[in-house]
Scaffold this motif. Structure first.
Motif, PDB file in Angstrom:
ATOM      1  N   LEU A 107      44.671  40.827  45.973  1.00 30.29           N
ATOM      2  CA  LEU A 107      44.067  39.551  46.378  1.00 30.29           C
ATOM      3  C   LEU A 107      43.057  39.759  47.496  1.00 30.29           C
ATOM      4  CD1 LEU A 107      43.902  36.463  46.325  1.00 30.29           C
ATOM      5  CD2 LEU A 107      45.846  36.418  47.896  1.00 30.29           C
ATOM      6  N   PHE A 108      43.453  40.514  48.532  1.00 29.72           N
ATOM      7  CA  PHE A 108      42.558  40.699  49.671  1.00 29.72           C
ATOM      8  C   PHE A 108      41.355  41.558  49.306  1.00 29.72           C
ATOM      9  CE2 PHE A 108      46.120  39.834  52.914  1.00 29.72           C
ATOM     10  CZ  PHE A 108      45.742  38.503  52.984  1.00 29.72           C
ATOM     11  N   ALA A 109      41.551  42.584  48.479  1.00 32.10           N
ATOM     12  CA  ALA A 109      40.417  43.406  48.057  1.00 32.10           C
ATOM     13  C   ALA A 109      39.427  42.598  47.216  1.00 32.10           C
ATOM     14  CB  ALA A 109      40.919  44.618  47.275  1.00 32.10           C
ATOM     15  N   SER A 110      39.943  41.754  46.335  1.00 28.14           N
ATOM     16  CA  SER A 110      39.058  40.896  45.532  1.00 28.14           C
ATOM     17  C   SER A 110      38.305  39.915  46.409  1.00 28.14           C
ATOM     18  CB  SER A 110      39.880  40.146  44.485  1.00 28.14           C
ATOM     19  OG  SER A 110      40.563  41.036  43.632  1.00 28.14           O
ATOM     20  N   LEU A 111      39.007  39.332  47.391  1.00 26.45           N
ATOM     21  CA  LEU A 111      38.343  38.391  48.301  1.00 26.45           C
ATOM     22  C   LEU A 111      37.281  39.095  49.127  1.00 26.45           C
ATOM     23  CD1 LEU A 111      38.213  35.543  49.506  1.00 26.45           C
ATOM     24  CD2 LEU A 111      40.004  36.225  51.114  1.00 26.45           C
ATOM     25  N   MET A 112      37.559  40.305  49.551  1.00 27.65           N
ATOM     26  CA  MET A 112      36.591  41.080  50.327  1.00 27.65           C
ATOM     27  C   MET A 112      35.316  41.344  49.516  1.00 27.65           C
ATOM     28  SD  MET A 112      35.914  42.914  53.087  1.00 27.65           S
ATOM     29  CE  MET A 112      34.983  44.357  53.603  1.00 27.65           C
ATOM     30  N   LEU A 113      35.470  41.810  48.280  1.00 25.01           N
ATOM     31  CA  LEU A 113      34.308  42.066  47.433  1.00 25.01           C
ATOM     32  C   LEU A 113      33.553  40.778  47.125  1.00 25.01           C
ATOM     33  CD1 LEU A 113      35.630  44.690  44.854  1.00 25.01           C
ATOM     34  CD2 LEU A 113      33.968  45.044  46.670  1.00 25.01           C
ATOM     35  N   PHE A 114      34.291  39.704  46.919  1.00 23.10           N
ATOM     36  CA  PHE A 114      33.664  38.417  46.605  1.00 23.10           C
ATOM     37  C   PHE A 114      32.800  37.932  47.766  1.00 23.10           C
ATOM     38  CE2 PHE A 114      34.134  33.678  46.267  1.00 23.10           C
ATOM     39  CZ  PHE A 114      33.317  33.530  45.161  1.00 23.10           C
ATOM     40  N   LEU A 115      33.338  37.988  48.982  1.00 22.58           N
ATOM     41  CA  LEU A 115      32.587  37.512  50.142  1.00 22.58           C
ATOM     42  C   LEU A 115      31.389  38.406  50.449  1.00 22.58           C
ATOM     43  CD1 LEU A 115      35.479  36.431  52.544  1.00 22.58           C
ATOM     44  CD2 LEU A 115      33.960  34.971  51.216  1.00 22.58           C
TER      45      LEU A 115
END
Length: 220
Positions: A72-80
Motif C-alpha cells: 500500500l505504501f509503496a503504491s502510494l509513494m509511486l502514485f504521488l
C-alpha cells in the motif's frame, strides 16, 4: 486575456467533463508492467530496485506486523511521485495541489493506523496521550493537547503537501512571467532570471519527490 495565477490549479474541463479522473489514472498507465520472462528490461530492474530500497528504508524502524502495509505504501509513494512530477510538465494539471484530494488520501490512512493501533495495542496507543512522569495537575491539560494534536495530523499531512506544491508552482509561474516581461526591456536581467528559473525547476523536481516521501513516511 489576462488570467489569474491561481487558474493553473483549477481542474481542467473538456466538453463539460472534469479531466481530473484522467490525470489520476494516467500515472498507472505509464508504469511498466512486470514481464513473465526471466530477463527484463532496464526500466523494470530500476523500478524494482527503487521499490525494494524504499520499502527497506521505510520499514526499517517498524516491526514485522507493519510489513503487510508495504504494498500500500509503496503504491502510494509511486502514485504521488508520478502526479507531482507529471504536474511539472507544461500544459498539465497537478491533482495533488487540490486539498480535497490530499485530505482524501490522508484521513482514511491516518484513521486506519489509529484504529489498528487501538485494536492491537490499546495500552500503548492510549499511553501516547500522556507522557510518563507528567505532574498530576498537568494530566488533564496534556491529554487534551495530545488528543488535539492527534486529530490535527491528517490535516497537517494534507495541507503540507498542498502548500509546498502550490507555492512551488506559483513561484515558477511568477519567475517565468518576469522572464517574458523583462526580455525586450532588459535582456541581461532576463537571461539571469531564466537561469534562476531553471535552478528553481530543478529544486521543484526535488521537492515533488521529497514531499511524496515525507507524506508516506509520516503515515507510517
Amino acid at each position: 486575456m489576462m488570467l489569474s495565477f491561481f487558474d493553473q490549479f483549477a481542474s481542467p474541463v473538456y466538453l463539460g467533463t472534469p479531466l481530473i479522473a484522467l490525470a489520476l489514472s494516467l500515472p498507472w498507465i505509464l508504469f511498466p508492467k512486470p514481464s513473465l520472462r526471466w530477463t527484463s528490461n532496464r526500466l523494470l530492474v530500476l523500478q524494482n530496485w527503487f521499490l525494494s530500497q524504499f520499502t527497506q528504508q521505510l520499514f526499517l524502524p517498524l516491526g514485522l506486523g507493519a510489513h503487510k502495509w508495504a504494498a500500500l505504501f509503496a503504491s502510494l509513494m509511486l502514485f504521488l511521485i508520478s502526479l507531482n512530477m507529471l504536474g511539472l510538465l507544461p500544459y498539465t494539471f497537478t491533482p495533488t495541489t487540490q486539498l480535497s484530494l490530499n485530505m482524501g488520501l490522508a484521513v482514511p490512512l491516518w484513521l486506519a493506523t489509529v484504529l489498528i493501533g487501538m485494536r492491537n495495542q490499546p495500552t500503548i496507543s492510549l499511553g501516547h496521550l500522556l507522557p510518563e512522569g507528567t505532574p498530576t495537575p498537568l494530566i488533564p491539560v496534556l491529554i487534551i493537547i495530545e488528543t488535539i494534536s492527534l486529530f490535527i495530523r491528517p490535516i497537517a499531512l494534507g495541507v503540507r503537501l498542498t502548500a509546498n506544491l502550490t507555492a512551488g508552482h506559483l513561484l515558477i509561474q511568477l519567475i517565468a512571467t518576469a522572464v517574458f516581461v523583462l526580455g525586450p526591456i532588459m535582456p541581461t536581467v532576463s537571461i539571469l532570471t531564466a537561469i534562476l528559473l531553471f535552478l528553481l525547476s530543478l529544486l521543484e523536481v526535488a521537492v515533488a519527490m521529497i514531499q511524496a516521501y515525507v507524506f508516506v513516511l509520516l503515515l507510517s
